[in-house]
Design a protein around this motif. Structure first.
Motif, PDB file in Angstrom:
ATOM      1  N   ARG A   1      33.855  38.570  33.942  1.00  0.00           N
ATOM      2  CA  ARG A   1      33.798  37.113  34.074  1.00  0.00           C
ATOM      3  C   ARG A   1      33.391  36.639  35.467  1.00  0.00           C
ATOM      4  NH1 ARG A   1      39.381  35.585  30.874  1.00  0.00           N
ATOM      5  NH2 ARG A   1      38.770  36.500  28.898  1.00  0.00           N
ATOM      6  N   ILE A   2      33.618  37.471  36.485  1.00  0.00           N
ATOM      7  CA  ILE A   2      33.333  37.038  37.855  1.00  0.00           C
ATOM      8  C   ILE A   2      32.257  37.903  38.509  1.00  0.00           C
ATOM      9  CG2 ILE A   2      34.317  36.682  40.157  1.00  0.00           C
ATOM     10  CD1 ILE A   2      37.040  36.217  38.695  1.00  0.00           C
ATOM     11  N   MET A   3      32.507  39.194  38.580  1.00  0.00           N
ATOM     12  CA  MET A   3      31.630  40.069  39.346  1.00  0.00           C
ATOM     13  C   MET A   3      30.248  40.218  38.720  1.00  0.00           C
ATOM     14  SD  MET A   3      32.581  43.743  40.864  1.00  0.00           S
ATOM     15  CE  MET A   3      31.358  44.764  41.631  1.00  0.00           C
ATOM     16  N   ASN A   4      30.171  40.586  37.443  1.00  0.00           N
ATOM     17  CA  ASN A   4      28.864  40.791  36.812  1.00  0.00           C
ATOM     18  C   ASN A   4      28.008  39.516  36.788  1.00  0.00           C
ATOM     19  OD1 ASN A   4      29.332  43.504  36.499  1.00  0.00           O
ATOM     20  ND2 ASN A   4      29.928  43.358  34.359  1.00  0.00           N
ATOM     21  N   PRO A   5      28.570  38.347  36.458  1.00  0.00           N
ATOM     22  CA  PRO A   5      27.756  37.130  36.539  1.00  0.00           C
ATOM     23  C   PRO A   5      27.251  36.848  37.957  1.00  0.00           C
ATOM     24  CG  PRO A   5      29.662  36.715  35.162  1.00  0.00           C
ATOM     25  CD  PRO A   5      29.866  38.064  35.797  1.00  0.00           C
ATOM     26  N   ALA A   6      28.083  37.115  38.957  1.00  0.00           N
ATOM     27  CA  ALA A   6      27.653  36.904  40.352  1.00  0.00           C
ATOM     28  C   ALA A   6      26.526  37.866  40.718  1.00  0.00           C
ATOM     29  CB  ALA A   6      28.828  37.073  41.305  1.00  0.00           C
ATOM     30  N   ILE A   7      26.613  39.093  40.239  1.00  0.00           N
ATOM     31  CA  ILE A   7      25.564  40.088  40.485  1.00  0.00           C
ATOM     32  C   ILE A   7      24.260  39.641  39.830  1.00  0.00           C
ATOM     33  CG2 ILE A   7      24.821  42.426  39.845  1.00  0.00           C
ATOM     34  CD1 ILE A   7      27.740  43.313  40.378  1.00  0.00           C
ATOM     35  N   GLU A   8      24.349  39.201  38.595  1.00  0.00           N
ATOM     36  CA  GLU A   8      23.150  38.740  37.887  1.00  0.00           C
ATOM     37  C   GLU A   8      22.535  37.524  38.569  1.00  0.00           C
ATOM     38  OE1 GLU A   8      24.078  38.242  33.738  1.00  0.00           O
ATOM     39  OE2 GLU A   8      24.905  40.267  33.609  1.00  0.00           O
ATOM     40  N   GLU A   9      23.377  36.602  39.011  1.00  0.00           N
ATOM     41  CA  GLU A   9      22.898  35.374  39.651  1.00  0.00           C
ATOM     42  C   GLU A   9      22.193  35.659  40.976  1.00  0.00           C
ATOM     43  OE1 GLU A   9      24.889  31.461  41.686  1.00  0.00           O
ATOM     44  OE2 GLU A   9      25.719  32.127  39.775  1.00  0.00           O
TER      45      GLU A   9
ATOM     46  N   PHE B   1      46.564  36.936  43.203  1.00  0.00           N
ATOM     47  CA  PHE B   1      45.558  36.795  42.154  1.00  0.00           C
ATOM     48  C   PHE B   1      46.234  37.045  40.809  1.00  0.00           C
ATOM     49  CE2 PHE B   1      43.414  38.258  45.998  1.00  0.00           C
ATOM     50  CZ  PHE B   1      42.565  37.182  46.203  1.00  0.00           C
ATOM     51  N   CYS B   2      46.297  35.992  40.008  1.00  0.00           N
ATOM     52  CA  CYS B   2      46.977  36.092  38.721  1.00  0.00           C
ATOM     53  C   CYS B   2      46.375  35.081  37.748  1.00  0.00           C
ATOM     54  CB  CYS B   2      48.471  35.850  38.881  1.00  0.00           C
ATOM     55  SG  CYS B   2      48.890  34.219  39.532  1.00  0.00           S
ATOM     56  N   THR B   3      46.801  35.196  36.500  1.00  0.00           N
ATOM     57  CA  THR B   3      46.372  34.253  35.477  1.00  0.00           C
ATOM     58  C   THR B   3      47.172  32.960  35.618  1.00  0.00           C
ATOM     59  OG1 THR B   3      48.021  34.883  33.854  1.00  0.00           O
ATOM     60  CG2 THR B   3      45.987  36.211  33.904  1.00  0.00           C
ATOM     61  N   PRO B   4      46.805  31.907  34.915  1.00  0.00           N
ATOM     62  CA  PRO B   4      47.606  30.676  34.946  1.00  0.00           C
ATOM     63  C   PRO B   4      49.037  30.866  34.433  1.00  0.00           C
ATOM     64  CG  PRO B   4      45.419  30.192  34.136  1.00  0.00           C
ATOM     65  CD  PRO B   4      45.525  31.700  34.216  1.00  0.00           C
ATOM     66  N   HIS B   5      49.304  32.003  33.776  1.00  0.00           N
ATOM     67  CA  HIS B   5      50.660  32.328  33.312  1.00  0.00           C
ATOM     68  C   HIS B   5      51.463  33.046  34.394  1.00  0.00           C
ATOM     69  CE1 HIS B   5      48.352  32.140  29.479  1.00  0.00           C
ATOM     70  NE2 HIS B   5      49.431  31.475  29.099  1.00  0.00           N
ATOM     71  N   GLY B   6      50.774  33.506  35.454  1.00  0.00           N
ATOM     72  CA  GLY B   6      51.435  34.269  36.507  1.00  0.00           C
ATOM     73  C   GLY B   6      51.363  35.769  36.290  1.00  0.00           C
ATOM     74  N   THR B   7      50.653  36.190  35.251  1.00  0.00           N
ATOM     75  CA  THR B   7      50.523  37.616  34.953  1.00  0.00           C
ATOM     76  C   THR B   7      49.357  38.214  35.742  1.00  0.00           C
ATOM     77  OG1 THR B   7      49.128  37.109  33.051  1.00  0.00           O
ATOM     78  CG2 THR B   7      51.488  37.379  32.639  1.00  0.00           C
ATOM     79  N   PRO B   8      49.361  39.537  35.916  1.00  0.00           N
ATOM     80  CA  PRO B   8      48.267  40.174  36.643  1.00  0.00           C
ATOM     81  C   PRO B   8      46.927  39.943  35.951  1.00  0.00           C
ATOM     82  CG  PRO B   8      50.070  41.715  36.285  1.00  0.00           C
ATOM     83  CD  PRO B   8      50.365  40.491  35.478  1.00  0.00           C
ATOM     84  N   VAL B   9      45.883  39.847  36.743  1.00  0.00           N
ATOM     85  CA  VAL B   9      44.544  39.681  36.201  1.00  0.00           C
ATOM     86  C   VAL B   9      44.052  41.034  35.714  1.00  0.00           C
ATOM     87  CG1 VAL B   9      42.178  38.994  36.734  1.00  0.00           C
ATOM     88  CG2 VAL B   9      44.083  37.773  37.789  1.00  0.00           C
ATOM     89  N   ASN B  10      43.517  41.062  34.509  1.00  0.00           N
ATOM     90  CA  ASN B  10      42.972  42.288  33.943  1.00  0.00           C
ATOM     91  C   ASN B  10      41.693  42.659  34.703  1.00  0.00           C
ATOM     92  OD1 ASN B  10      41.410  44.077  32.254  1.00  0.00           O
ATOM     93  ND2 ASN B  10      42.757  43.526  30.577  1.00  0.00           N
ATOM     94  N   PRO B  11      41.596  43.888  35.222  1.00  0.00           N
ATOM     95  CA  PRO B  11      40.403  44.282  35.981  1.00  0.00           C
ATOM     96  C   PRO B  11      39.087  44.093  35.219  1.00  0.00           C
ATOM     97  CG  PRO B  11      42.132  45.905  36.257  1.00  0.00           C
ATOM     98  CD  PRO B  11      42.604  44.937  35.206  1.00  0.00           C
ATOM     99  N   SER B  12      39.094  44.313  33.908  1.00  0.00           N
ATOM    100  CA  SER B  12      37.851  44.129  33.151  1.00  0.00           C
ATOM    101  C   SER B  12      37.453  42.658  33.110  1.00  0.00           C
ATOM    102  CB  SER B  12      37.968  44.703  31.736  1.00  0.00           C
ATOM    103  OG  SER B  12      38.911  43.979  30.988  1.00  0.00           O
ATOM    104  N   ASN B  13      38.429  41.749  33.172  1.00  0.00           N
ATOM    105  CA  ASN B  13      38.102  40.322  33.228  1.00  0.00           C
ATOM    106  C   ASN B  13      37.448  39.965  34.559  1.00  0.00           C
ATOM    107  OD1 ASN B  13      39.020  39.803  30.671  1.00  0.00           O
ATOM    108  ND2 ASN B  13      41.011  39.067  31.327  1.00  0.00           N
TER     109      ASN B  13
END
Length: 161
Positions: A88-96, A72-84
Motif C-alpha cells: 500500500r505504501i512502498m510499491n506505489p511510491a516506487i512505481e510513482e 506505527f500502527c493501525t487506527p485500532h492500535g495494532t501493529p501494521v502488517n509488513p505486507s500492507n
C-alpha cells in the motif's frame, strides 16, 4: 518502535527490543547485545515524528483503539502488517518515482550506502546499524567505500617532503 523509545529532548532513539506478533498477540523480545543501541535523531526526523503523532491521534478509532505505544500502527492500535506497508505504501511510491524496486529491508542497506558514500565514518555507520563489529560493516559495504589509494599517495608525498 514505541513512543517511549524516543527521547525528543535529547534527540535520541533507543533500540532495545524487537517486536513480533502473530494473529492473536504482540510481544516484545530483547535485541542482541550489538543490536541494543541508541541513535541520534536529526531535527527533521523529530519534526516528522511529531507530525506523525498528531496525525495518528486524529486517525485512531477512539472507541476501539488499544494503546500499545506503537509509533506505527493501525487506527485500532495494532501493529501494521509488513505486507500492507509493502503493497500500500512502498510499491506505489516506487512505481510513482520510477526507482528500482527493492525489498523493505533494502532501505536499511540504502541508508548505510548513502551514509558511507557521503563520508560518514564506518564505525559510526556500524554502530547505527547495530552490527556486532565494524568487520561486518566493512565486509558488507566495502564496495561502496571510496578508494583511498590516491589520498594515501598524497599523504606520503607530504610526509616525504
Amino acid at each position: 518502535m514505541r513512543w517511549k523509545d524516543i527521547d525528543f529532548k535529547h534527540k535520541r532513539l533507543s533500540i532495545k527490543q524487537v517486536m513480533s506478533h502473530d494473529a492473536r498477540e504482540m510481544y516484545f523480545g530483547a535485541k542482541t547485545e550489538a543490536g541494543n543501541r541508541s541513535i541520534d535523531l536529526g531535527d527533521k526526523a523529530l519534526k516528522v515524528l511529531k507530525e506523525h503523532r498528531v496525525k495518528l491521534e486524529k486517525e485512531k478509532y477512539a472507541d476501539i483503539y488499544k494503546d500499545r505505544d506503537l509509533v506505527f500502527c493501525t487506527p485500532h492500535g495494532t501493529p501494521v502488517n509488513p505486507s500492507n506497508i509493502r503493497n500500500r505504501i512502498m510499491n506505489p511510491a516506487i512505481e510513482e518515482t520510477g526507482v528500482t524496486k527493492i525489498r523493505f529491508h533494502d532501505l536499511r542497506h540504502t541508508c548505510a550506502t548513502i551514509l558511507l558514500l557521503n563520508g560518514s565514518p564506518v564505525k559510526a555507520v556500524s554502530e547505527r546499524l547495530g552490527h556486532k563489529s565494524i568487520k561486518v560493516t566493512l565486509q558488507t559495504y566495502a564496495y561502496v567505500l571510496p578508494s583511498t589509494s590516491l589520498q594515501i599517495a598524497d599523504q606520503m608525498d607530504g610526509i616525504l617532503n
